[in-house]
Motif scaffolding. Structure first.
Motif, PDB file in Angstrom:
ATOM      1  N   ASP A 509       5.967   9.124 -12.744  1.00 42.36           N
ATOM      2  CA  ASP A 509       5.546   7.926 -13.487  1.00 42.36           C
ATOM      3  C   ASP A 509       6.191   6.672 -12.912  1.00 42.36           C
ATOM      4  N   SER A 510       7.465   6.773 -12.512  1.00 43.28           N
ATOM      5  CA  SER A 510       8.146   5.620 -11.914  1.00 43.28           C
ATOM      6  C   SER A 510       7.562   5.309 -10.526  1.00 43.28           C
ATOM      7  N   PHE A 511       7.218   6.353  -9.776  1.00 44.66           N
ATOM      8  CA  PHE A 511       6.624   6.160  -8.453  1.00 44.66           C
ATOM      9  C   PHE A 511       5.268   5.456  -8.573  1.00 44.66           C
ATOM     10  N   THR A 512       4.510   5.816  -9.572  1.00 47.46           N
ATOM     11  CA  THR A 512       3.203   5.180  -9.803  1.00 47.46           C
ATOM     12  C   THR A 512       3.365   3.682 -10.024  1.00 47.46           C
ATOM     13  N   ILE A 513       4.333   3.321 -10.892  1.00 51.69           N
ATOM     14  CA  ILE A 513       4.569   1.902 -11.186  1.00 51.69           C
ATOM     15  C   ILE A 513       5.071   1.177  -9.935  1.00 51.69           C
ATOM     16  N   PHE A 514       5.931   1.847  -9.164  1.00 51.72           N
ATOM     17  CA  PHE A 514       6.496   1.256  -7.946  1.00 51.72           C
ATOM     18  C   PHE A 514       5.388   0.944  -6.931  1.00 51.72           C
ATOM     19  N   VAL A 515       4.527   1.926  -6.662  1.00 48.97           N
ATOM     20  CA  VAL A 515       3.449   1.730  -5.689  1.00 48.97           C
ATOM     21  C   VAL A 515       2.488   0.656  -6.171  1.00 48.97           C
ATOM     22  N   LYS A 516       2.161   0.690  -7.449  1.00 52.13           N
ATOM     23  CA  LYS A 516       1.250  -0.305  -8.012  1.00 52.13           C
ATOM     24  C   LYS A 516       1.816  -1.713  -7.839  1.00 52.13           C
ATOM     25  N   GLN A 517       3.128  -1.869  -8.122  1.00 47.97           N
ATOM     26  CA  GLN A 517       3.777  -3.181  -8.012  1.00 47.97           C
ATOM     27  C   GLN A 517       3.720  -3.692  -6.562  1.00 47.97           C
ATOM     28  N   PHE A 518       4.017  -2.807  -5.614  1.00 47.46           N
ATOM     29  CA  PHE A 518       4.033  -3.215  -4.209  1.00 47.46           C
ATOM     30  C   PHE A 518       2.628  -3.537  -3.704  1.00 47.46           C
ATOM     31  N   GLU A 520       0.153  -4.670  -5.560  1.00 46.14           N
ATOM     32  CA  GLU A 520      -0.257  -5.943  -6.159  1.00 46.14           C
ATOM     33  C   GLU A 520       0.419  -7.128  -5.481  1.00 46.14           C
ATOM     34  N   LYS A 521       1.595  -6.906  -4.895  1.00 47.19           N
ATOM     35  CA  LYS A 521       2.318  -7.972  -4.196  1.00 47.19           C
ATOM     36  C   LYS A 521       1.917  -8.032  -2.722  1.00 47.19           C
ATOM     37  N   GLY A 522       0.913  -7.229  -2.350  1.00 45.72           N
ATOM     38  CA  GLY A 522       0.448  -7.243  -0.964  1.00 45.72           C
ATOM     39  C   GLY A 522       1.370  -6.518  -0.012  1.00 45.72           C
ATOM     40  N   LYS A 523       2.125  -5.552  -0.541  1.00 47.17           N
ATOM     41  CA  LYS A 523       3.098  -4.828   0.284  1.00 47.17           C
ATOM     42  C   LYS A 523       2.785  -3.325   0.314  1.00 47.17           C
ATOM     43  N   ALA A 524       1.465  -3.045   0.427  1.00 48.05           N
ATOM     44  CA  ALA A 524       1.033  -1.645   0.442  1.00 48.05           C
ATOM     45  C   ALA A 524       1.597  -0.895   1.653  1.00 48.05           C
ATOM     46  N   GLY A 561     -10.045  -5.943  -3.120  1.00 51.99           N
ATOM     47  CA  GLY A 561     -10.094  -6.864  -1.988  1.00 51.99           C
ATOM     48  C   GLY A 561      -8.785  -7.017  -1.276  1.00 51.99           C
ATOM     49  N   GLY A 562      -7.874  -6.083  -1.492  1.00 54.65           N
ATOM     50  CA  GLY A 562      -6.571  -6.140  -0.829  1.00 54.65           C
ATOM     51  C   GLY A 562      -6.667  -5.710   0.604  1.00 54.65           C
ATOM     52  N   GLU A 563      -5.663  -6.054   1.349  1.00 51.99           N
ATOM     53  CA  GLU A 563      -5.652  -5.688   2.785  1.00 51.99           C
ATOM     54  C   GLU A 563      -4.806  -4.452   3.010  1.00 51.99           C
TER      55      GLU A 563
END
Length: 563
Positions: A509-518, A520-524, A561-563
């Motif tokens: 659950d924490s990993f999900t939030i972490f990946v989602k946050q990154f 959304e900040k364009g840091k995929a 539409g993210g890169e």
């Protein structure tokens, strides 16, 4: 301080007898000898008591002393009083009394010297030294006195052998005890008695070696007494082997010399209660009464405990009433069983009221009882009263268990009372408690789930680390999640890397939030990189699940539409 002569043989003279011992004690306090050698002190003030000397008075005076040198001074004077109109001399019981008193104050050499000078050093007296050294954990001293006893008694030192066995059994030195036991068996000079075997049986039962105990029991060269049988029955009951315990019981029933006593039946009743077989326990209690063997407080408490653990509190209360009618007064253990029973059956309100009744009856409950009621207040969703009770404990000088605080922390966090939880955590040391990892974890993880509380988290983390408590994988996962929820991906990444360094695996659950946050900040790309490092450096149990979460978040990010 002249005193008239009276006979002291009648029980009606005991008040006078006690006052005489008090007068002698006052005289000794005025003389105040302070060392074993008090030859410079004139014992003349004691001479007025010489006409009253007898063994009973001497023993009474010795036992009344606080200072061992006062007792020794009086004993030495009474050994040869002037005058001595009744031709008084010390009997064996007087020597036992002064020896016991000196040994209780660790005056070993003084006691030894006194006995040697009076030629009273025997196997029996040596056994007292063995026990006294053993009680202080001085096994070498005990063994030294065993060898001394062998010399004194020409090897026939049963008392000393039994004493050393008892010392070793108490200290869980069973192998060494077995060596001395074997030495006894092989030595023709000393013959084992029922105490010898009972001590060894008890020793093996104590460490759970019940079959070794049974072997000693079966090979006894003398008739077992009821105590020997009871030890074996208790050993099997503790193992939960009631069938063999009953076998020993019926063997006792077949004995020519002994019958089961209260301890026998109580042991069986307690054994069945601990196994939850209440009906069988009750049958044995009925059997006990039929054999005119009266249940005692321990018997009733065993049944009350068993009934309460099975949720039958009403029947337990009736049994307590029966106990009172039979002239037995319940104790704290009786009430604790009822309190636990009410708690376990979900009767929180009744448990709280019962606790108040206990206090009202003048009982002094300990941390366990308070802890139960603290938990019940939390179940009733009244954490404020639980906290008040913890403070009441402090006023009563009782240190609460850390588990009691942790129950309150969970309740406060559940109700969103985070500030109150932080305050209680800070007040905890002053209330007699010491926060452990669980205490910090409950509050910190609760704060991590709330937005905007990471500064409070950091303060608690510093406090926790300062107290020598480390961060584990669960807490790191909460930190990552908390920083992400606060939008602080830099601190989230730092916490994530600290986890990797310590080989901890983040929760899904924490990993999900972490990946989602990154994402959304364009840091995929950075999220993918961190994931690969985690897989390479940590023992990830289910890499596919983490990979699937990462892929899902990347797809959602691309769809937006993210890169």
């Amino acid at each position: 301080m002249a005193l008239s002569t009276k006979t002291l043989s009648s029980p009606t003279q005991f008040p006078y007898f006690t006052s005489l011992a008090t007068a002698i004690t006052s005289c000794l306090q005025s003389l105040n000898p302070r060392t074993p050698d008090s030859s410079r002190i004139n014992p003349a003030p004691l001479n007025q008591f010489s006409q009253f000397l007898n063994s009973q008075l001497v023993i009474e005076v010795i036992n009344k002393q606080i200072n061992p040198y006062h007792a020794l001074f009086f004993f030495n004077w009474a050994s040869n009083p002037h005058p001595n109109p009744n031709y008084y001399t010390h009997c064996q019981q007087c020597y036992v009394a002064i020896t016991d008193f000196l040994l209780s104050h660790s005056l070993f050499s003084v006691a030894s010297s006194l006995l040697e000078k009076s030629n009273k050093l025997s196997d029996f007296m040596a056994s007292k030294f063995i026990t006294a050294y053993g009680n202080r954990g001085h096994i070498k001293g005990s063994i030294f006195w065993l060898h001394k006893a062998k010399t004194i008694a020409d090897g026939n030192c049963l008392f000393s052998y039994n004493a050393i066995l008892n010392v070793l059994v108490k200290g869980n030195r069973i192998s060494l005890a077995q060596s001395f036991f074997d030495e006894m068996v092989n030595d023709a000079a000393v013959k084992q008695d029922v105490s010898t075997y009972s001590i060894m049986i008890k020793g093996y039962c104590k460490i759970g070696m019940i079959e070794n105990a049974r072997k000693v029991f079966d090979e006894m060269s003398c008739e077992p007494n009821v105590g020997s049988y009871n030890i074996m029955i208790n050993g099997y009951c503790k193992k939960g082997d009631m069938e063999k315990a009953i076998g020993i019981f019926y063997r006792l029933m077949g004995s020519r010399y002994y019958l089961p006593d209260t301890v026998t039946f109580t042991t069986l009743i307690d054994g069945y209660c601990k196994k939850g077989e209440i009906d069988k326990a009750m049958k044995w209690m009925d059997e006990m009464k039929l054999r005119c063997c009266k249940p005692n407080l321990i018997t009733y408490n065993a049944m009350i405990y068993g009934l309460c653990m099975r949720g039958n509190v009403d029947k337990a209360k009736k049994l307590m009433t029966e106990m009172r009618l039979n002239g037995l007064k319940e104790n704290l253990a009786s009430h604790m069983s009822i309190l636990r029973g009410l708690s376990q059956t979900g009767k929180s309100g009744e448990a709280v009221n019962y606790f108040k009744e206990m206090i009202g009856k003048g009982m002094k409950p300990g941390a366990k009882a308070y802890g139960i009621v603290v938990t019940e207040y939390c179940k009733m969703r009244i954490p404020s009263k639980a906290i008040s009770l913890l403070k009441e404990m402090q006023a009563e000088g009782i240190n609460p268990y850390v588990a009691s605080f942790n129950v309150v922390f969970r309740t406060l966090v559940e109700f969103g009372e985070l500030d109150m939880a932080i305050l209680l955590l800070k007040q905890m040391p002053g209330m007699g408690g010491k926060p452990n990892y669980v205490s910090y974890s409950i509050v910190i993880c609760g704060l991590c789930r709330a937005r905007g509380r990471m500064q409070d988290v950091e303060k608690l983390l510093k406090d926790m680390l300062r107290n020598g408590i480390g961060i584990d994988g669960t807490m790191y996962s909460s930190l990552v999640m908390g920083y992400c929820e606060d939008g602080n991906e830099q601190m989230a990444k730092q916490a994530f890397y600290e986890m990797i360094d310590k080989n901890y695996v983040i929760r899904l659950d924490s990993f999900t939030i972490f990946v989602k946050q990154f994402c959304e900040k364009g840091k995929a790309v950075e999220a993918e990189k961190i994931f690969k490092e985690m897989c390479e450096r940590c023992s990830v149990v289910d890499a596919e699940s983490y990979s699937r979460i990462l892929d899902d978040q990347l797809v959602k990010h691309m769809a937006k539409g993210g890169e």
